[in-house]
Design an enzyme around this catalytic site. Structure first.
Site, PDB file in Angstrom:
ATOM      1  N   GLU A 280       0.713  -1.047   0.084  1.00 47.98           N
ATOM      2  CA  GLU A 280      -0.146   0.124  -0.349  1.00 47.98           C
ATOM      3  C   GLU A 280       0.783   0.705   0.133  1.00 47.98           C
ATOM      4  OE1 GLU A 280      -3.521  -1.997   2.896  1.00 47.98           O
ATOM      5  OE2 GLU A 280      -2.301   0.119   3.649  1.00 47.98           O
ATOM      6  N   PRO A 281       0.462   2.231  -0.140  1.00 46.01           N
ATOM      7  CA  PRO A 281       1.232   3.591  -0.370  1.00 46.01           C
ATOM      8  C   PRO A 281       1.383   3.861   1.185  1.00 46.01           C
ATOM      9  CG  PRO A 281      -0.581   3.990  -0.707  1.00 46.01           C
ATOM     10  CD  PRO A 281      -1.173   2.735  -0.365  1.00 46.01           C
TER      11      PRO A 281
ATOM     12  N   GLY B 157       4.217  -1.293   2.589  1.00 45.91           N
ATOM     13  CA  GLY B 157       4.965  -1.889   1.922  1.00 45.91           C
ATOM     14  C   GLY B 157       6.476  -3.133   2.431  1.00 45.91           C
TER      15      GLY B 157
ATOM     16  N   TRP C  88       2.190  -0.729  -6.555  1.00 47.02           N
ATOM     17  CA  TRP C  88       3.079  -1.799  -6.645  1.00 47.02           C
ATOM     18  C   TRP C  88       2.313  -3.055  -7.380  1.00 47.02           C
ATOM     19  CZ3 TRP C  88       5.917   1.117  -8.726  1.00 47.02           C
ATOM     20  CH2 TRP C  88       6.641   2.220  -7.577  1.00 47.02           C
TER      21      TRP C  88
ATOM     22  N   ARG D  56      11.238 -14.611  -3.326  1.00 47.34           N
ATOM     23  CA  ARG D  56      12.794 -14.051  -2.786  1.00 47.34           C
ATOM     24  C   ARG D  56      13.558 -14.967  -3.493  1.00 47.34           C
ATOM     25  NH1 ARG D  56      11.488 -12.091   3.237  1.00 47.34           N
ATOM     26  NH2 ARG D  56      10.298  -9.949   2.210  1.00 47.34           N
TER      27      ARG D  56
ATOM     28  N   GLN E 250      29.388  -0.226 -18.326  1.00 45.08           N
ATOM     29  CA  GLN E 250      31.029   0.263 -18.543  1.00 45.08           C
ATOM     30  C   GLN E 250      32.010  -0.225 -19.687  1.00 45.08           C
ATOM     31  OE1 GLN E 250      30.952   3.017 -16.714  1.00 45.08           O
ATOM     32  NE2 GLN E 250      33.507   3.275 -17.819  1.00 45.08           N
TER      33      GLN E 250
ATOM     34  N   HIS F 264      30.606  -1.900 -22.499  1.00 48.60           N
ATOM     35  CA  HIS F 264      30.203  -1.586 -23.923  1.00 48.60           C
ATOM     36  C   HIS F 264      29.887   0.112 -23.548  1.00 48.60           C
ATOM     37  CE1 HIS F 264      28.338  -5.480 -23.457  1.00 48.60           C
ATOM     38  NE2 HIS F 264      27.736  -5.182 -25.180  1.00 48.60           N
TER      39      HIS F 264
ATOM     40  N   GLU G 140      10.129  -7.554  -3.672  1.00 48.85           N
ATOM     41  CA  GLU G 140      10.549  -8.339  -2.669  1.00 48.85           C
ATOM     42  C   GLU G 140      10.787  -8.170  -1.964  1.00 48.85           C
ATOM     43  OE1 GLU G 140       7.828 -10.685  -4.143  1.00 48.85           O
ATOM     44  OE2 GLU G 140       7.754 -10.687  -6.282  1.00 48.85           O
TER      45      GLU G 140
END
Length: 418
Positions: free
Chosen positions: A143-144, A147, A172, A277, A370, A372, A397
């Site tokens: 929730e706002p 979390g 979310w 997880r 980096q 690349h 999660e």
């Protein structure tokens, strides 16, 4: 005539990981190879086309995943699933995440999720639908203002005859609109004096049509910087009605008395998070591996000062460090997945592997960017997608900070002063 010395050396593709003892079985090897081919031949081209457009997983790809049985990896064979464990679930997810993290993530919305209802016949029906990819859901936990602290959930469910009436705000919630159901963590009552803050939480099963929200539920998509493939939603429940029997945790559904029943909703959410997880760790390994494998090819392609930059020792050493970190996290997630399959309580280990693998993925994908150079900071290369998606793994999660709290709380007692 061009001499042999003038011909460019053929590019050497990086070797994918293999299953070694004690994890190897012929069946696992075959499943890994199948998932690898599917990810490379079917998922990766779709990801390269749709992710830059913030596109969604196409129905055709979901149908193929269902055909392969991936939505029912952990569903028992007698209910139509593959009857395998968290180990195989994570192994397949690593392969899919190597191509597109969203394709691995959608698997978590099945695997028997949203089937633990009290009625045995209904449970059997839902398990079979789940295994077929016909019962793909969404989880509304956060929730706002709640979390990482799920005990702080305030979305309220009140009984009105044969229905729960749900009011509150969830955030979310991935795949909410496209889902067949939303599993909602709600507060049925406030805890009394001396009771745990999680007392009174239950999981409710909101059934819905794919592509729409039921009466009383409105959703606003959250514009993310990555993790495309499906939408993530902010949800407002305004008197949403759910049948009284649609309690997802069986302890609460069976009207058991005592603390175990009162804490069933929270316990079910925690059990879900332990598997989630280690699954996140596997996805993180897949992302890091993708970044490493792309870098190995790029370092051979890119020339500076008359040499492929793969010849430069500093860059070779960076590759060695990346590979070592990935292998460590892979070994760790396999171990924890094995423990879960054995039925071992491993909240601490699940948090440890989530912490280590996701932070590793951030480091490795950042290093790949980096390597690349400027080309990595464009949408022309896949590495930027791996980098964006890896950054999220340290947040969802349970954030890295929450994992550290879980680990330390299981190792260090707190003084009476706290």
């Amino acid at each position: 005539m061009t001499s042999t010395q003038d011909r460019p050396a053929p590019l050497q593709e990086p070797a994918p990981p293999v299953l070694l003892p004690p994890w190897h079985t012929p069946e696992r090897e075959a499943l890994q190879e199948q998932a690898r081919r599917f990810a490379s031949d079917e998922v990766l081209p779709v990801a390269n086309e749709l992710d830059p457009q913030k596109g969604l997983l196409p129905e055709s790809l979901l149908a193929r995943m269902a055909e392969l049985g991936y939505f029912g990896i952990t569903v028992p064979a007698e209910h139509g699933g593959l009857g395998l464990g968290v180990f195989e679930y994570c192994m397949v997810s690593e392969e899919l995440a190597r191509a597109w993290m969203s394709s691995a993530s959608i698997l978590a919305r099945s695997q028997g999720l949203g089937t633990a209802v009290a009625d045995p016949a209904r449970r059997e029906e839902l398990l079979r639908r789940s295994a077929k990819g016909e019962w793909i859901g969404a989880i509304a936990l956060s929730e706002p203002d709640a979390g990482s602290d799920l005990a702080g959930v305030s979305t309220r469910a009140v009984l009105d005859g044969d229905e729960w009436v749900v009011t509150g705000h969830k955030r979310w919630c991935g795949n909410a609109e496209a889902a067949d159901f939303i599993q909602v963590l709600v507060r049925e009552r406030d805890p009394g004096p001396g009771e745990s803050r999680s007392t009174g939480l239950v999981n409710l099963l909101l059934e819905k049509e794919r592509g729409s929200f039921p009466p009383g539920l409105t959703g606003t998509p959250i514009d993310k910087i990555g993790y495309h493939g499906f939408l993530t939603w902010d949800l407002v429940f305004d008197g949403v009605r759910i049948p009284r029997a649609n309690v997802v945790d069986e302890a609460a559904a069976s009207d058991e008395q005592g603390e175990a029943a009162e804490r069933a909703g929270f316990a079910a959410a925690q059990a879900f998070l332990n598997t989630a997880r280690v699954h996140t760790a596997a996805r993180a390994v897949g992302l890091a591996r993708a970044a490493l494998e792309d870098s190995v090819v790029y370092l051979q392609e890119r020339e500076q000062f008359g040499h492929p930059i793969a010849d430069f020792q500093a860059l070779r050493f960076a590759v060695a460090e990346m590979a070592s970190q990935i292998e460590q996290s892979r070994a760790f997630y396999r171990q924890v997945a094995h423990l879960i399959d054995l039925g071992v309580r491993c909240e601490r280990e699940a948090s440890m592997v989530k912490l280590e693998a996701t932070e590793m993925a951030v480091r490795v994908t950042n290093q790949a960017m980096q390597l690349h150079g400027g080309n990595g900071y464009t949408t022309e290369r896949q590495v930027e997608r791996h980098w964006r998606d890896a950054r999220l793994t340290t947040i969802f999660e349970g954030t890295s900070e929450i994992q550290k709290r879980i680990i330390s709380d299981r190792m260090l007692p707190r003084s009476p002063l706290t």
